[in-house]
Design a protein around this motif. Structure first.
Motif, PDB file in Angstrom:
ATOM      1  N   THR A  69      -6.829 -30.675  70.431  1.00 38.25           N
ATOM      2  CA  THR A  69      -6.894 -30.783  68.977  1.00 38.25           C
ATOM      3  C   THR A  69      -5.857 -31.781  68.478  1.00 38.25           C
ATOM      4  O   THR A  69      -4.666 -31.645  68.758  1.00 38.25           O
ATOM      5  N   GLN A  98     -16.188 -25.873  69.988  1.00 37.94           N
ATOM      6  CA  GLN A  98     -15.618 -24.757  70.723  1.00 37.94           C
ATOM      7  C   GLN A  98     -15.065 -25.225  72.058  1.00 37.94           C
ATOM      8  O   GLN A  98     -15.470 -26.280  72.575  1.00 37.94           O
ATOM      9  N   SER A 142     -11.564 -25.088  68.774  1.00 34.59           N
ATOM     10  CA  SER A 142     -11.174 -23.700  68.547  1.00 34.59           C
ATOM     11  C   SER A 142     -12.358 -22.775  68.744  1.00 34.59           C
ATOM     12  O   SER A 142     -13.519 -23.187  68.648  1.00 34.59           O
ATOM     13  N   GLN A 188     -10.461 -36.818  63.090  1.00 33.05           N
ATOM     14  CA  GLN A 188      -9.937 -35.518  63.492  1.00 33.05           C
ATOM     15  C   GLN A 188     -10.836 -34.843  64.515  1.00 33.05           C
ATOM     16  O   GLN A 188     -12.056 -34.789  64.349  1.00 33.05           O
ATOM     17  N   SER A 248     -15.472 -30.559  64.782  1.00 32.37           N
ATOM     18  CA  SER A 248     -14.991 -29.281  65.286  1.00 32.37           C
ATOM     19  C   SER A 248     -15.931 -28.760  66.360  1.00 32.37           C
ATOM     20  O   SER A 248     -17.152 -28.727  66.163  1.00 32.37           O
ATOM     21  N   THR A 292     -11.025 -31.085  66.359  1.00 31.27           N
ATOM     22  CA  THR A 292     -10.520 -29.722  66.351  1.00 31.27           C
ATOM     23  C   THR A 292     -11.297 -28.894  67.362  1.00 31.27           C
ATOM     24  O   THR A 292     -12.524 -28.848  67.318  1.00 31.27           O
TER      25      THR A 292
END
Length: 122
Positions: free
Chosen positions: A91, A13, A121, A117, A11, A119
């Motif tokens: 994503t 930004q 965000s 995965q 994950s 991501t």
């Protein structure tokens, strides 16, 4: 039998970077290219980047050109995807692929990894 194992997802930004790795085994001269596909929730799998095992020519889908870089280390049986300036639309589950017919960006490659995965965000 070709086996592909991805790693490096996570994950981040928007504007961040990730480097995905694909460890390949069972690769023979029949494999003409390797690459990366991705699948966002509720959508189909789409080609992202491809590289030909001999020569190293690369191809990218338009939405990632200038931001993503695919590379390979044939001696180590590794393929990488450097992703820079990531955006929320990036994503997805990212899959490493290999193909005997030279189709690693468009179509359905012969071999697929389990996915990692990514991501993006705030």
């Amino acid at each position: 039998q070709v086996q592909l194992v991805e790693s490096g997802g996570g994950s981040v930004q928007p504007g961040g970077s990730l480097r995905l790795s694909c460890a390949a085994s069972g690769i023979t001269s029949d494999v003409k290219c390797m690459g990366w596909f991705r699948q966002a929730p509720g959508e189909g799998r789409k080609g992202v980047a491809a590289i030909y095992t001999t020569g190293g020519t690369t191809y990218y889908t338009n939405s990632v050109k200038g931001r993503f870089t695919i590379s390979q280390d044939n001696a180590k049986n590794m393929v990488y995807l450097e992703m820079d300036r990531l955006q929320p639309e990036d994503t997805a589950m990212y899959y490493c692929v290999a193909d005997n017919g030279g189709r690693c960006l468009i179509g359905t490659p012969n071999y697929w990894g389990q996915g990692t995965q990514v991501t993006v965000s705030s």
